[in-house]
Scaffold this motif. Structure first.
Motif, mmCIF file in Angstrom:
data_model
loop_
_atom_site.group_PDB
_atom_site.id
_atom_site.type_symbol
_atom_site.label_atom_id
_atom_site.label_comp_id
_atom_site.label_asym_id
_atom_site.label_seq_id
_atom_site.Cartn_x
_atom_site.Cartn_y
_atom_site.Cartn_z
ATOM 1 N N GLN A 165 4.949 9.488 -5.219
ATOM 2 C CA GLN A 165 4.840 7.909 -5.521
ATOM 3 C C GLN A 165 6.499 7.581 -5.308
ATOM 4 O OE1 GLN A 165 3.284 6.589 -9.192
ATOM 5 N NE2 GLN A 165 4.119 4.682 -8.870
ATOM 6 N N ASP A 192 7.855 6.792 -1.911
ATOM 7 C CA ASP A 192 7.012 5.878 -1.139
ATOM 8 C C ASP A 192 7.572 4.523 -1.721
ATOM 9 O OD1 ASP A 192 5.701 7.647 0.458
ATOM 10 O OD2 ASP A 192 3.963 7.558 -1.000
ATOM 11 N N THR A 193 7.523 4.316 -2.833
ATOM 12 C CA THR A 193 8.127 3.073 -3.882
ATOM 13 C C THR A 193 9.649 2.654 -3.038
ATOM 14 O OG1 THR A 193 6.558 3.290 -5.478
ATOM 15 C CG2 THR A 193 8.316 1.972 -5.766
ATOM 16 N N THR A 245 9.627 1.552 0.275
ATOM 17 C CA THR A 245 9.163 0.222 0.324
ATOM 18 C C THR A 245 10.085 -0.845 0.113
ATOM 19 O OG1 THR A 245 6.756 1.116 0.169
ATOM 20 C CG2 THR A 245 7.034 -1.417 -0.208
ATOM 21 N N LEU A 289 8.640 -4.165 -7.081
ATOM 22 C CA LEU A 289 9.065 -2.529 -6.718
ATOM 23 C C LEU A 289 9.988 -2.003 -7.646
ATOM 24 C CD1 LEU A 289 8.479 -3.331 -2.748
ATOM 25 C CD2 LEU A 289 7.294 -1.788 -4.161
ATOM 26 N N ASN A 311 8.336 -1.110 -10.803
ATOM 27 C CA ASN A 311 7.549 0.153 -10.619
ATOM 28 C C ASN A 311 8.109 1.474 -10.415
ATOM 29 O OD1 ASN A 311 5.149 -1.521 -10.441
ATOM 30 N ND2 ASN A 311 4.950 -1.471 -8.445
ATOM 31 N N LEU A 312 9.361 1.374 -9.539
ATOM 32 C CA LEU A 312 10.259 2.406 -9.411
ATOM 33 C C LEU A 312 10.784 2.976 -10.970
ATOM 34 C CD1 LEU A 312 11.510 4.315 -7.169
ATOM 35 C CD2 LEU A 312 13.351 2.743 -6.950
#
Length: 182
Positions: free
Chosen positions: A63, A66-67, A70, A130, A133-134
């Motif tokens: 994850q 990917d994060t 993005t 993001l 989330n990271l």
């Protein structure tokens, strides 16, 4: 003890058996086999917890890039937001298959949230989401790593306890056999 379990995701602490004679006396004269069986069950639980934490760590390690990627794309879109020329890029269609695209400047982006859900965000909202989330994924990864280390200590302690009780039982049986033969 409850706080310790709270710190390590509810993983119970294995108590090191310092004095095997005293420990076995405190088990109300249960057989060594029964005590070893209970410890083996606890050991298996630790191994199961380790497997689950390892899978969780693997998901987080997948994850994170990917994060980050993005987030980098959203930052690029933000930097090109006030221009008029399109951004030339390649995007993944399938494994090892890419397509070419020209993206016009935009102030919106759609993000997959999971479970077949996609939402449209302003670029700034998407960047903040993001980034949070990271950071959450990095924090969770540290917690999982700490839990894995704690768990390894617990099943190692359990293995040592099992070996000590087994050896104690062997010595006890040998001394009983020696007394019986005299």
């Amino acid at each position: 003890m409850a706080e310790d379990q709270k710190e390590h995701g509810g993983i119970p602490r294995a108590t090191f058996v310092e004095d095997v004679d005293k420990f076995m006396a405190e088990t109300h004269n249960e057989s060594a086999e029964k005590v070893l069986q209970e410890m083996d069950e606890q050991h298996q639980k630790y191994k199961f917890m380790e497997l689950n934490l390892a899978h969780r760590k693997k998901r987080l390690l997948t994850q994170l890039p990917d994060t980050k990627s993005t987030l980098d794309i959203v930052k690029l879109l933000q930097s090109k937001q006030n221009t008029t020329e399109p951004i030339q890029t390649h995007f993944l269609l399938a494994e090892q298959v890419y397509g070419k695209a020209a993206i016009d400047p935009t102030d919106k982006v759609c993000l997959w949230l999971g479970a077949n859900v996609m939402l449209e965000y302003d670029l700034e909202e998407a960047r903040k989401l993001l980034e949070s989330n990271l950071e959450a994924a990095k924090k969770t990864l540290k917690i999982v790593d700490g839990d894995l280390d704690f768990l390894k200590d617990q099943y190692t302690t359990t293995e040592v306890n099992m070996a000590r009780i087994y050896n104690w039982d062997v010595k006890r049986r040998q001394s009983l056999a020696a007394k019986g033969s005299t």
